[in-house]
Design an enzyme around this catalytic site. Structure first.
Site, short mmCIF file in Angstrom:
data_model
loop_
_atom_site.label_atom_id
_atom_site.label_comp_id
_atom_site.label_asym_id
_atom_site.label_seq_id
_atom_site.Cartn_x
_atom_site.Cartn_y
_atom_site.Cartn_z
N GLU A 58 0.81 -1.22 0.00
CA GLU A 58 0.00 0.00 0.00
C GLU A 58 0.84 1.27 0.00
O GLU A 58 0.43 2.31 -0.52
CB GLU A 58 -0.96 0.03 1.19
CG GLU A 58 -2.12 -0.95 1.10
CD GLU A 58 -1.81 -2.32 1.67
OE1 GLU A 58 -0.61 -2.60 1.94
OE2 GLU A 58 -2.74 -3.12 1.85
N PHE A 102 -11.92 -6.56 14.13
CA PHE A 102 -10.87 -7.08 13.27
C PHE A 102 -10.44 -6.02 12.26
O PHE A 102 -11.27 -5.41 11.60
CB PHE A 102 -11.36 -8.34 12.55
CG PHE A 102 -10.36 -8.89 11.57
CD1 PHE A 102 -9.14 -9.38 12.02
CD2 PHE A 102 -10.63 -8.90 10.22
CE1 PHE A 102 -8.20 -9.87 11.12
CE2 PHE A 102 -9.70 -9.38 9.31
CZ PHE A 102 -8.48 -9.86 9.76
N GLN A 103 -9.15 -5.79 12.18
CA GLN A 103 -8.56 -4.80 11.26
C GLN A 103 -9.13 -3.40 11.46
O GLN A 103 -9.29 -2.64 10.51
CB GLN A 103 -8.72 -5.25 9.80
CG GLN A 103 -7.92 -6.53 9.54
CD GLN A 103 -7.69 -6.82 8.08
OE1 GLN A 103 -8.53 -6.53 7.25
NE2 GLN A 103 -6.56 -7.44 7.77
N LYS A 111 -17.50 -0.05 6.19
CA LYS A 111 -18.02 -1.04 5.25
C LYS A 111 -19.52 -0.92 5.04
O LYS A 111 -20.00 -0.99 3.91
CB LYS A 111 -17.67 -2.44 5.74
CG LYS A 111 -18.19 -3.52 4.80
CD LYS A 111 -17.24 -4.66 4.61
CE LYS A 111 -17.76 -5.60 3.54
NZ LYS A 111 -17.03 -6.85 3.52
N MET A 127 24.56 8.26 2.23
CA MET A 127 24.37 9.53 2.93
C MET A 127 24.67 9.37 4.42
O MET A 127 25.25 10.25 5.05
CB MET A 127 22.95 10.03 2.71
CG MET A 127 22.68 11.42 3.21
SD MET A 127 23.81 12.64 2.55
CE MET A 127 22.95 13.19 1.10
#
Ligand code: FAD
Ligand code: TPP
Ligand code: MG
Lengths: 163, 589
Positions: free
Chosen positions: B51, B113-114, B163, B479
């Site tokens: 993502e 959940f999630q 949802k 760097m």
């Protein structure tokens, strides 16, 4: 320096946390914050007491204005204004102290709003320093509990904060 | 009116906004939306492999075009994976809309959940965010989100969609107009302030124009160029502003700041009138404000965001407004009043600047044995005629890309400046290629950074984005190694990249073309092949084994002034020359 900011903000879920989140994320101080809806239920009015250098206050004002839900911000310090804070204080009031406590409440124009055999609950409004003075004036050991709202502020005269 | 599901409303809103691509990754909370996507053909979905990459790709899609990138992620881990990408866009003021799934409204707050409080998690790194609790609010929210993302100071906007809201139905109509009473970004600058700025320029003996990302995002390249040409004054760009003025323009002094050129930094320190255009006096640009102001100067600051003005540096003429509008009006005011800096003073200023230019602070020692990373960028510039869209990751290679690829136009250079997000380069190249299908897109990366999102080689294959990856592989987190060399007594704590993979095989395993280049003599031929018509439609991964000890110069160390640069070896001894002794400006004008 201490500043008192008035913020007109959309009355939406999460708006308050954007303001407090801004203060903590950018390391600004909040000395007190009050909020309630206005006569227009779609708007809330906040009073934020903060302190900082002029540069910091300028940034705070700009950052507040940048929040999408903030409609308007004014710094009440820029002109004459009035501040009031409400305190509810529960004190021990027994024996000869009971009269003395009532007398102190009267002197500070407080009102006893709840009474038991051993306690008084006193309501007191005024600028913050008056409430401080009351706390100092009474015997510290007699204080059972204090609740303070933090300051609400409004400009004097005809200056108004409106959309 | 027909009632449709929230999911379908989401897709219809995106269509109404003219969205071409949605970069995303499915999961439970967004399955309804994915189903609605399946049933439409107007926009394409790009299935990334992580993502974070979806958000970087959407971000670069915005950065490289005038359109708005859109990312779609599921709730919980999908949303948290997106956060780095959102913060990256936020720090660079990039417009973008991110849609995240959320658990059903009745489950919010129950550690479902999630479940992750996405509005809370993203609050400090978005321009604005929304949790949509009622399907009837969806369309108006999308309209607001796109409007907020692209107007004023741009930025990412998150829309969190539970949802059940995607399942519930209502009538759909995309609002044609909107007004948000609490949000009215400025456009035109105050005419009085613009007059003052014009006046100040006319009084200047040592004028300087400092242009940042606001001019690039604000599409003001033409106005910047016109102003510079009209006045004949020197100009510098920040890392984010590169391309606002053509990098080959004689009035361009190069990038300024921590790794800016000698002349760009000294001009910044010693100018007497500075026009800041969509730039925010970042600490990597002016270092310490008090040092920067120790040589007095009067400053005009043009910015659409009042909070950028007087944040780190107090200015004399603040102008709040959109750069394009303000510069147009400023140019008109200068022309109308026939206001120009004193020509003798300006000539003297140029004489000084040309002296600073002479030693060429970007000179490096060529080698027959080791590939110099700078030379790879220079060759890339030659071979692509300075026309490629170049993305980069973060580190030394980023700075060399910025210094040696002379960007010709705005939106050609795509990098993460404010957050400095390693892993940005490859997904960004993908997004830029999709926004500009006919452009040549190159990604300059390091062997450290590329491994932070290397999985996107797979997405590039699936969607045929034939970007050219140039990995300047110095076997170090270069760097970091440079800082350890300079400031930590060469104790190279965990900056050596051991156990590197065979990048050619990796490229081939993903179905791409890979080259390993170890010899300086092979740099040019390999680049020519990679950019030849034969490989036009292929992703080519070039693993350049570069000199591991090379450092980025000049460098302004933390806490130092812009006139206290660490310079490359051929300029040692030069930096101590005080400006005042070089030329006397006292009796001019
Ligand atoms: C390893 C590394 C090294 C770096 N070294 C350097 C360096 O040497 N030099 C350097 O310059 N940077 C360097 N950076 C980048 C630095 O951290 C900052 O990201 C960068 O300098 C900021 O650029 P900017 O001032 O142009 O502002 P941006 O972040 O691009 O901000 C743009 C400004 O313009 C305003 N704006 C936006 N749109 C408009 C509009 N339409 N009209 C008016 N105003 C608008 C915004 O409000 C904002 O104030 C480095 C980063 C990394 C990771
Ligand atoms: C996600 C992330 N983690 C850590 C850093 C700190 N960091 C900045 S540059 C750098 C080294 C990058 O190495 P490489 O990609 O090989 O580039 P090089 O400097 O060698 O060109 C690191 C670790 C960062 N910018 N981003
Ligand atoms: Mg490296």
């Amino acid at each position: 320096m201490r500043h008192i900011l008035s913020v007109l903000i959309e009355n939406e879920a999460g708006a308050l946390s954007r303001v407090t989140g801004l203060f903590s994320a950018r390391g600004y101080n909040i000395d007190s914050l009050t909020v309630q809806t206005t006569e227009d239920p779609t708007l809330s009015r906040m009073t934020i007491v903060t302190h900082g250098s002029d540069d910091v206050i300028e940034q705070i004002t700009k950052q507040l204005n940048k929040l999408i839900e903030v409609v308007k911000v004014i710094d009440l310090n820029e002109a004459d204004h009035i501040e009031r804070e409400l305190m509810l204080i529960k004190v021990r009031a027994t024996g000869k102290d009971r009269d003395e406590m009532k007398r102190m409440a009267d002197i500070f124009r407080g009102r006893v709003i709840d009474v038991t055999e051993k306690t008084y609950t006193i309501e007191l409004t005024g600028p913050g320093d008056k409430l401080d003075a009351f706390i100092k004036a009474i015997d510290a050991t007699s204080i059972l509990e204090t609740v303070r709202t933090g300051a609400s502020g409004i400009a004097r005269g005809e200056r108004v904060l409106k959309i | 009116m027909e009632h449709i599901s929230g999911a379908e409303i989401v897709t219809r809103c995106l269509q109404a906004e003219g969205v071409e691509f949605v970069f995303g990754y499915p999961g439970g909370a967004v399955l309804e939306i994915y189903d609605a996507i399946f049933r439409q053909e107007q926009f394409k979905h790009v299935l990334v492999r992580h993502e974070q990459a979806a958000v970087h790709a959407a971000d670069a899609y915005s950065r490289s075009s005038d359109k708005i990138g859109v990312a779609l992620v599921t709730s919980g881990p999908g949303a948290t994976n997106a956060l780095t990408g959102i913060a990256t866009a936020y720090m660079d003021s990039i417009p973008m809309v991110v849609i995240s799934g959320q658990v059903g409204t009745s489950a919010i707050g129950l550690d479902a959940f999630q479940e992750v409080d996405m509005v809370g998690c993203s609050r400090p790194i978005v321009k604005h965010n929304f949790l949509v609790k009622d399907v009837r609010d969806l369309a108006a929210t999308f309209k607001k989100a796109f409007h907020i993302a692209k107007t004023g100071r741009p930025g990412p906007v998150v829309i969190d969609v539970p949802k059940d809201v995607t399942i519930n139905k209502c009538a759909f109509e995309y609002p044609e107009t909107l007004s948000i009473r609490s949000y009215n970004p400025p456009t035109k600058g105050h005419p009085g302030q613009i007059k003052k700025a014009a006046q100040l320029l006319a009084e200047a003996k040592r004028p300087y124009i400092y242009v940042g990302g606001g001019a690039v995002q604000g599409g003001a390249g033409a106005q910047v160029t016109e102003l510079v040409k009209l006045l004949g004054v020197p100009c510098t760009n920040t890392l984010m502003g590169l391309g606002a003025l053509d990098g080959t323009d004689p009035n361009f002094l190069g990038m300024l700041g921590m790794h800016g050129t000698y002349e760009a930094n000294l001009a910044m320190q010693y100018c007497d009138v500075l026009i800041a255009v969509g730039a925010r006096f970042d600490d990597r640009v002016i270092s310490v404000p008090s040092q920067f102001l120790s040589n007095p100067k009067r400053i005009v600051h043009i910015d659409v965001d009042p909070s950028s003005i007087a944040k780190r540096v107090k200015v004399d003429v603040p102008i709040v407004g959109d750069v394009k509008h303000v510069l147009t009006d400023l140019i008109a005011a200068l022309k109308e009043g026939n206001l120009r800096p004193n020509p003798d003073a300006l000539a003297n200023w140029w004489k000084q600047i040309n002296e600073w230019r002479k030693p060429n602070s970007l000179l490096y020692t060529p080698s027959d044995e080791l590939i110099k990373p700078q030379s790879v960028v220079q060759k890339l510039w030659e071979i692509t005629h300075g026309e490629a869209i170049v993305t980069s990751d973060v580190g030394q290679h980023q700075m060399w890309a910025a210094q040696y690829y002379k960007f010709r136009r705005p939106k050609q250079w795509i990098n993460s400046g404010g957050l400095g997000t390693m892993g940005f380069g490859l997904p960004a190249a993908m997004g830029a290629q999709l926004a500009n299908p006919d452009a040549v897109v190159a990604c300059i990366t390091g062997e450290g950074s590329i491994q932070m999102n290397i999985q996107e080689l797979s997405t590039c294959k699936q969607y045929n984005t034939p970007v050219k990856v140039l990995s300047l592989n110095n076997r170090y987190l270069g760097m970091v190694r440079q800082w350890q060399e300079f400031f930590y007594g060469t104790r190279y704590s965990h900056s050596y990249m051991d156990a590197l993979p065979d990048f050619v095989k990796i490229a081939e395993a993903y179905g791409h073309v890979g080259f390993k280049i170890e010899n300086p003599a092979d740099v040019e031929p390999v680049l020519r092949e990679a950019f030849s018509p034969a490989l036009k439609d292929r992703l080519v991964f070039m693993d350049f084994r570069t000199d591991p000890s090379e450092n980025v110069f000049p460098m302004v160390q933390n806490g130092k002034g812009l006139n206290q640069m660490d310079l490359p070896p051929h300029m040692h001894g030069l930096q101590q020359v005080p400006f005042e002794n070089n030329r006397d400006y006292g009796n001019l004008c």
